[in-house]
Write a protein that holds these residues in place. Structure first.
Motif, PDB file in Angstrom:
ATOM      1  N   ASP A 105       0.817  -1.216   0.000  1.00  0.00           N
ATOM      2  CA  ASP A 105       0.000   0.000   0.000  1.00  0.00           C
ATOM      3  C   ASP A 105       0.849   1.264   0.000  1.00  0.00           C
ATOM      4  O   ASP A 105       0.316   2.374   0.076  1.00  0.00           O
ATOM      5  CB  ASP A 105      -0.955   0.002   1.199  1.00  0.00           C
ATOM      6  CG  ASP A 105      -0.235   0.025   2.535  1.00  0.00           C
ATOM      7  OD1 ASP A 105       1.016  -0.056   2.533  1.00  0.00           O
ATOM      8  OD2 ASP A 105      -0.908   0.120   3.579  1.00  0.00           O
ATOM      9  N   GLY A 106       2.174   1.116  -0.071  1.00  0.00           N
ATOM     10  CA  GLY A 106       3.053   2.268  -0.176  1.00  0.00           C
ATOM     11  C   GLY A 106       3.665   2.741   1.117  1.00  0.00           C
ATOM     12  O   GLY A 106       4.611   3.541   1.085  1.00  0.00           O
ATOM     13  N   ASP A 107       3.183   2.309   2.271  1.00  0.00           N
ATOM     14  CA  ASP A 107       3.761   2.730   3.548  1.00  0.00           C
ATOM     15  C   ASP A 107       5.130   2.090   3.746  1.00  0.00           C
ATOM     16  O   ASP A 107       5.373   0.960   3.290  1.00  0.00           O
ATOM     17  CB  ASP A 107       2.838   2.349   4.709  1.00  0.00           C
ATOM     18  CG  ASP A 107       1.692   3.336   4.881  1.00  0.00           C
ATOM     19  OD1 ASP A 107       1.774   4.431   4.290  1.00  0.00           O
ATOM     20  OD2 ASP A 107       0.716   3.020   5.583  1.00  0.00           O
ATOM     21  N   PRO A 108       6.048   2.770   4.450  1.00  0.00           N
ATOM     22  CA  PRO A 108       7.400   2.220   4.656  1.00  0.00           C
ATOM     23  C   PRO A 108       7.367   0.945   5.494  1.00  0.00           C
ATOM     24  O   PRO A 108       6.660   0.861   6.508  1.00  0.00           O
ATOM     25  CB  PRO A 108       8.136   3.344   5.385  1.00  0.00           C
ATOM     26  CG  PRO A 108       7.364   4.581   5.062  1.00  0.00           C
ATOM     27  CD  PRO A 108       5.936   4.151   4.947  1.00  0.00           C
ATOM     28  N   ALA A 109       8.159  -0.035   5.089  1.00  0.00           N
ATOM     29  CA  ALA A 109       8.295  -1.283   5.832  1.00  0.00           C
ATOM     30  C   ALA A 109       9.656  -1.378   6.507  1.00  0.00           C
ATOM     31  O   ALA A 109       9.762  -1.803   7.659  1.00  0.00           O
ATOM     32  CB  ALA A 109       8.092  -2.480   4.913  1.00  0.00           C
ATOM     33  N   ILE A 110      10.713  -0.999   5.778  1.00  0.00           N
ATOM     34  CA  ILE A 110      12.082  -1.013   6.321  1.00  0.00           C
ATOM     35  C   ILE A 110      12.696   0.351   6.036  1.00  0.00           C
ATOM     36  O   ILE A 110      12.723   0.797   4.891  1.00  0.00           O
ATOM     37  CB  ILE A 110      12.937  -2.125   5.696  1.00  0.00           C
ATOM     38  CG1 ILE A 110      12.274  -3.489   5.861  1.00  0.00           C
ATOM     39  CG2 ILE A 110      14.330  -2.143   6.307  1.00  0.00           C
ATOM     40  CD1 ILE A 110      13.015  -4.624   5.167  1.00  0.00           C
ATOM     41  N   LEU A 111      13.192   1.008   7.087  1.00  0.00           N
ATOM     42  CA  LEU A 111      13.857   2.299   6.940  1.00  0.00           C
ATOM     43  C   LEU A 111      15.284   2.179   7.445  1.00  0.00           C
ATOM     44  O   LEU A 111      15.577   1.374   8.328  1.00  0.00           O
ATOM     45  CB  LEU A 111      13.117   3.393   7.711  1.00  0.00           C
ATOM     46  CG  LEU A 111      11.671   3.670   7.289  1.00  0.00           C
ATOM     47  CD1 LEU A 111      10.713   2.958   8.236  1.00  0.00           C
ATOM     48  CD2 LEU A 111      11.381   5.163   7.282  1.00  0.00           C
ATOM     49  N   GLU A 112      16.168   3.007   6.903  1.00  0.00           N
ATOM     50  CA  GLU A 112      17.578   2.966   7.296  1.00  0.00           C
ATOM     51  C   GLU A 112      18.058   4.359   7.638  1.00  0.00           C
ATOM     52  O   GLU A 112      17.674   5.346   7.007  1.00  0.00           O
ATOM     53  CB  GLU A 112      18.447   2.401   6.170  1.00  0.00           C
ATOM     54  CG  GLU A 112      19.930   2.374   6.523  1.00  0.00           C
ATOM     55  CD  GLU A 112      20.812   2.016   5.338  1.00  0.00           C
ATOM     56  OE1 GLU A 112      21.988   1.683   5.559  1.00  0.00           O
ATOM     57  OE2 GLU A 112      20.330   2.092   4.197  1.00  0.00           O
ATOM     58  N   ARG A 113      18.943   4.393   8.645  1.00  0.00           N
ATOM     59  CA  ARG A 113      19.582   5.649   9.027  1.00  0.00           C
ATOM     60  C   ARG A 113      21.074   5.409   9.230  1.00  0.00           C
ATOM     61  O   ARG A 113      21.466   4.573  10.060  1.00  0.00           O
ATOM     62  CB  ARG A 113      18.982   6.184  10.319  1.00  0.00           C
ATOM     63  CG  ARG A 113      19.691   7.441  10.834  1.00  0.00           C
ATOM     64  CD  ARG A 113      19.124   7.886  12.156  1.00  0.00           C
ATOM     65  NE  ARG A 113      19.759   9.113  12.628  1.00  0.00           N
ATOM     66  CZ  ARG A 113      19.426   9.744  13.754  1.00  0.00           C
ATOM     67  NH1 ARG A 113      18.456   9.238  14.521  1.00  0.00           N
ATOM     68  NH2 ARG A 113      20.043  10.845  14.117  1.00  0.00           N
ATOM     69  N   PRO A 114      21.935   6.077   8.471  1.00  0.00           N
ATOM     70  CA  PRO A 114      23.371   5.979   8.758  1.00  0.00           C
ATOM     71  C   PRO A 114      23.659   6.667  10.092  1.00  0.00           C
ATOM     72  O   PRO A 114      23.142   7.751  10.376  1.00  0.00           O
ATOM     73  CB  PRO A 114      24.029   6.719   7.599  1.00  0.00           C
ATOM     74  CG  PRO A 114      22.959   6.866   6.560  1.00  0.00           C
ATOM     75  CD  PRO A 114      21.660   6.902   7.287  1.00  0.00           C
ATOM     76  N   LEU A 115      24.501   6.037  10.883  1.00  0.00           N
ATOM     77  CA  LEU A 115      24.826   6.589  12.187  1.00  0.00           C
ATOM     78  C   LEU A 115      26.317   6.367  12.441  1.00  0.00           C
ATOM     79  O   LEU A 115      26.746   5.246  12.737  1.00  0.00           O
ATOM     80  CB  LEU A 115      23.991   5.918  13.283  1.00  0.00           C
ATOM     81  CG  LEU A 115      23.919   6.629  14.635  1.00  0.00           C
ATOM     82  CD1 LEU A 115      23.337   8.028  14.482  1.00  0.00           C
ATOM     83  CD2 LEU A 115      23.082   5.826  15.625  1.00  0.00           C
ATOM     84  N   GLY A 116      27.100   7.424  12.303  1.00  0.00           N
ATOM     85  CA  GLY A 116      28.537   7.276  12.465  1.00  0.00           C
ATOM     86  C   GLY A 116      29.090   6.330  11.414  1.00  0.00           C
ATOM     87  O   GLY A 116      28.842   6.455  10.219  1.00  0.00           O
TER      88      GLY A 116
END
Length: 732
Positions: A505-516
């Motif tokens: 349905d278009g909603d995010p399932a997996i998100l990523e954030r670089p951290l250091g």
């Protein structure tokens, strides 16, 4: 223009027929004859006709002399795109050679580059004196004119095939820019096998503009290619990963293809020893028809911990040796340690995930790639996270700020963190606190519910490394068989965060954030639940659906990505910068780098990042890095292969070549004689000698016919020459 203008003086000989005409004019004779009235009338008519005929013959004979003089002067017509200046005048010439590996194709005991070199050297020897010459190849970035023709010849002799370089169209643009700095007449010679891969269609507009800006320029394309090449080629070596767990078999996959030839070929696999010696491990026999390709698979077992290098090779070789060998490097290491935190009972809750990462059968025989430790959340604050490559939080409850800070510091130091939120993420405000916001890629909002099971995971064609293994399976994974009933909606993505995969349905399932130096993944639905959970309590069927192999694959790729295996690269394309990570026990002041050529050199590691950086990778092959001795020392390495299009032999179509050069008149030559004609036409223009000789022959023939007709005697078929007295009948 005229090649021999002195011959134009020959037109003065046109006075010869005029003088002869005047000297041989008939003079009137006085005759006594009766009844002269009618004869006199006839005489006047004949005299006018003879005068006209004589003038016509005079013009034809004069025209023969003029045409002969013009032909000997060799006039020519200059074309719109031809060169300027006299044939013997100096020129500014750029010799552009394609030197990529496909030019090492051997035909008639000569590579295509050797054929181009011989062609260029012979052409260079006939350039006018004082000419300025630049020799460019696929690796030239700063084109310059050679000091003299001898220097240009030496530069041509030293050309060699290069593993990496630019398209010939880009080098031609640079050549045009260099020629623009000269005031001499300009010429460009492009030496190519006319392979499609040698030309970049995106350069068409810039190439056309660069050549047209030079004005009247000779552009010559010397085709040294083979119209119907025959070749067997090995494709890219596909590895299960850059790193393997100890006792795991190495599966190598490659594709063998044929072009213009059919038959049986043998492909062998080799592993290199510590000193670089090759040991044959296995072979495959493949039967191919013309234009066909076949997949080959090798399974190499018994690999100890450490770096292992090798290659695949076609036995016997063929006309193009550059694509007969492909190289590979893998790192065999102990299983990655992964910490899994889960609600109590933690072992039950983490069961699906740990079985996907380290199945019991693999753990028993030591073939598991992950070593999973499972703890409950009360023990998380005291866990030594630095011992692990990745940390996975399954359905975490509200955590203390100190725990969030501990997790953030672990990621900053290079660790990977996965947070899979579920029922326990209550109250939601605790996951949107300032401490949590320093770690998570987004803020949690509301729980979306789809009890009908009409929503599922739907990874797109993203180039994200986590989904790389899914791309070849595009369209074959039935994600809708593993519905997602509930998931957390998110808002306010952190700067730098991105969506890795979404739901249908278009909603995010997996998100990523670089951290250091590390990364954090947020999964908005749990990937593992208690086996005792009821059907109504389940958030999804990712791990519990029928034959959930997509979940097993996703869990492994996600954990490999978090553990940093995707950051450790040992296989590169020629020209890329190789970066090899150095573990704490492998650090030395300097290392000995041995490239495929065998010319070793000392290099140092980057102390800040603990990596060895090799910027120059101009050769295809296995590169070895060693320090500390042959037995107990450090043995690292990486492999370099040619780009797939570096050995493509498919020839460019004439229409594509026309689109590339636009309105520029490109003269194509395959032989020296053909090039000489094109160069002569370009510099001097198109000669009219042949047409003038033909016209002279035509006029001479017409003169002969008219002369016989005008001087023919009645009844005899002969005609007396003009001016000779005719016999007169006398009366008795």
């Amino acid at each position: 223009m005229f090649l021999n203008p002195l011959f134009l003086a020959g037109t003065a000989l046109v006075v010869v027929p005029i003088v002869l005409h005047l000297l041989m004019r008939p003079r009137p004779k006085h005759l006594l004859f009766p009844a002269l009235r009618f004869i006199r009338q006839r005489h006047d008519v004949n005299r006018r006709q003879m005068r006209l005929r004589n003038w016509l013959l005079l013009l034809l004979r004069a025209a023969v002399i003029c045409l002969l003089a013009l032909a000997l002067a060799r006039p020519s017509i200059q074309g719109n795109a031809g060169g300027i200046g006299a044939r013997e005048g100096p020129v500014a010439a750029a010799f552009v050679f394609d030197t990529l590996p496909r030019m090492s194709y051997r035909h008639e005991n000569q590579t295509r580059l050797e054929a181009a070199q011989a062609f260029g050297a012979s052409l260079l020897g006939e350039l006018p004196e004082e000419s300025r010459v630049a020799v460019l190849d696929a690796a030239t970035t700063l084109p310059t004119f050679q000091v003299d023709l001898g220097g240009a010849n030496h530069r041509i002799e030293r050309l060699e095939p290069r593993a990496v370089g630019r398209a010939l169209s880009k080098v031609a643009i640079d050549a045009a820019g260099l020629l623009k700095t000269s005031d001499l007449p300009k010429e460009i010679y492009l030496f190519s096998d006319l392979s499609r891969a040698a030309w970049d269609p995106g350069d068409a507009a810039e190439l056309t503009a660069a050549l047209e800006s030079l004005g009247l320029t000779g552009v010559y394309l010397i085709d040294v290619g083979v119209e119907h090449p025959q070749n067997y080629a090995l494709g890219e070596v596909r590895l299960p990963g850059q790193s393997l767990a100890k006792n795991t078999a190495l599966n190598l996959r490659c594709e063998l293809s044929s072009r213009g030839v059919s038959g049986q070929r043998v492909v062998e696999s080799y592993l290199l020893g510590r000193q670089g010696q090759a040991e044959k491990r296995s072979q495959e026999i493949v039967e191919l028809a013309e234009g066909e390709s076949a997949a080959i698979e090798f399974v190499l077992g018994g690999l100890d911990e450490g770096t292992h290098q090798g290659f695949l090779r076609i036995v016997g070789g063929d006309a193009l040796a550059a694509d007969d060998t492909r190289y590979f490097t893998v790192d065999v290491r102990p299983a990655w340690k992964v910490l899994v935190a889960a609600p109590e009972p933690a072992e039950d809750y983490a069961f699906y995930l740990t079985e996907a990462l380290a199945p019991q059968a693999f753990r028993k025989n030591g073939q598991a790639r992950f070593d999973c430790d499972v703890i409950g959340y009360p023990r998380l604050a005291e866990a030594p996270l630095e011992r692990y490559a990745a940390v996975v939080l399954l359905d975490p409850p509200p955590l203390a700020d100190a725990v969030w800070q501990q997790i953030g510091a672990f990621a900053q130091a290079g660790g990977g963190v996965a947070v899979c939120v579920g029922d326990a993420a209550q109250p939601v405000a605790s996951f949107n606190s300032a401490a949590a916001a320093e770690v998570l890629p987004a803020k949690l909002d509301l729980v979306a519910r789809h009890p009908q099971g009409d929503v599922s995971l739907a990874p797109d064609d993203s180039q994200h490394p986590l989904l790389e293994k899914f791309r070849p399976l595009r369209g074959t994974i039935g994600w809708d068989a593993f519905p997602v009933y509930r998931y957390w909606q998110v808002t306010a993505l952190t700067p730098g965060a991105q969506t890795v995969a979404a739901y249908s349905d278009g909603d995010p399932a997996i998100l990523e954030r670089p951290l250091g130096r590390g990364r954090v993944l947020l999964l908005t639905t749990p990937v593992s639940e208690s086996p005792h959970a009821s059907a109504g309590d389940r958030w999804n069927l990712l791990a519990t659906g029928f034959e959930p192999w997509p979940f097993v694959m996703l869990a492994n790729e996600m954990t490999l990505y978090l553990a940093g295996s995707s950051d450790t690269q040992f296989n590169y394309l020629a020209g890329q910068t190789a970066t090899i990570r150095v573990q704490p026990g492998q650090r030395h002041p300097t290392y000995l780098l041995t490239p495929p050529s065998g010319d070793s050199e000392r290099i140092a590691a980057d102390p800040a990042r603990n990596v060895i950086v090799v910027a120059a990778t101009p050769e295809a092959g296995d590169y070895r890095i060693a320090a500390g001795g042959a037995n107990a020392g450090v043995h690292l390495g990486f492999s370099v292969n040619l780009s797939p299009d570096a050995t493509q032999l498919q020839r460019i179509e004439p229409e594509q070549l026309k689109q590339l050069f636009g309105k520029v008149n490109v003269r194509i030559a395959r032989s020296r004689d053909q090039l000489d004609r094109e160069v002569s036409t370009s510099r001097v223009g198109r000669e009219l000698f042949g047409m003038l000789i033909a016209a002279m022959a035509l006029v001479l023939g017409l003169e002969h016919v008219l002369a016989n007709r005008f001087y023919q005697a009645p009844g005899s078929g002969l005609r007396a020459p003009a001016g000779k007295k005719q016999p007169v009948a006398r009366s008795p």
